[in-house]
Design a protein around this motif. Structure first.
Motif, PDB file in Angstrom:
ATOM      1  N   MET A   1     -44.133 -39.746  66.796  1.00  0.00           N
ATOM      2  CA  MET A   1     -45.522 -40.053  66.539  1.00  0.00           C
ATOM      3  C   MET A   1     -45.943 -39.322  65.259  1.00  0.00           C
ATOM      4  O   MET A   1     -45.753 -38.121  65.122  1.00  0.00           O
ATOM      5  CB  MET A   1     -46.372 -39.606  67.725  1.00  0.00           C
ATOM      6  CG  MET A   1     -47.829 -39.860  67.507  1.00  0.00           C
ATOM      7  SD  MET A   1     -48.823 -39.843  69.000  1.00  0.00           S
ATOM      8  CE  MET A   1     -48.922 -38.127  69.379  1.00  0.00           C
ATOM      9  N   THR A   2     -46.534 -40.051  64.338  1.00  0.00           N
ATOM     10  CA  THR A   2     -46.987 -39.490  63.075  1.00  0.00           C
ATOM     11  C   THR A   2     -48.501 -39.382  63.101  1.00  0.00           C
ATOM     12  O   THR A   2     -49.194 -40.342  63.426  1.00  0.00           O
ATOM     13  CB  THR A   2     -46.564 -40.390  61.904  1.00  0.00           C
ATOM     14  OG1 THR A   2     -45.161 -40.565  61.953  1.00  0.00           O
ATOM     15  CG2 THR A   2     -46.953 -39.780  60.585  1.00  0.00           C
ATOM     16  N   SER A   3     -49.001 -38.221  62.740  1.00  0.00           N
ATOM     17  CA  SER A   3     -50.448 -38.055  62.677  1.00  0.00           C
ATOM     18  C   SER A   3     -50.874 -37.939  61.216  1.00  0.00           C
ATOM     19  O   SER A   3     -50.124 -37.471  60.369  1.00  0.00           O
ATOM     20  CB  SER A   3     -50.880 -36.813  63.452  1.00  0.00           C
ATOM     21  OG  SER A   3     -50.287 -35.665  62.905  1.00  0.00           O
ATOM     22  N   THR A   4     -52.080 -38.393  60.959  1.00  0.00           N
ATOM     23  CA  THR A   4     -52.627 -38.329  59.611  1.00  0.00           C
ATOM     24  C   THR A   4     -53.094 -36.909  59.333  1.00  0.00           C
ATOM     25  O   THR A   4     -53.815 -36.328  60.143  1.00  0.00           O
ATOM     26  CB  THR A   4     -53.821 -39.294  59.482  1.00  0.00           C
ATOM     27  OG1 THR A   4     -53.396 -40.592  59.864  1.00  0.00           O
ATOM     28  CG2 THR A   4     -54.361 -39.328  58.069  1.00  0.00           C
TER      29      THR A   4
END
Length: 64
Positions: free
Chosen positions: A1-4
């Motif tokens: 999961m990539t978060s901004t």
């Protein structure tokens, strides 16, 4: 999961962007005009929240 990533500004940097006084920026912070976070003793302004505040001010100032 990539978060901004969230960009944080110092209160001084936010104040410079708005070109307002120190007391005015703290008044806006107290009113909850934009999101801030407390990191130890330092307060930081969430850049995206400040941008949204500016956008609301610009849109509110337009004649109908």
């Amino acid at each position: 999961m990539t978060s901004t990533p969230v960009t944080l500004l110092t209160v001084h940097e936010a104040r410079q962007r708005l070109r307002i006084s120190r007391s005015s920026i703290y008044k806006l912070i107290g009113q909850g005009a934009f999101e801030t976070v407390k990191l130890g003793k330092a307060r930081r302004v969430v850049e995206a929240s400040l941008d949204n505040y500016l956008r609301r001010q610009i849109e509110g100032g337009k004649a109908a």
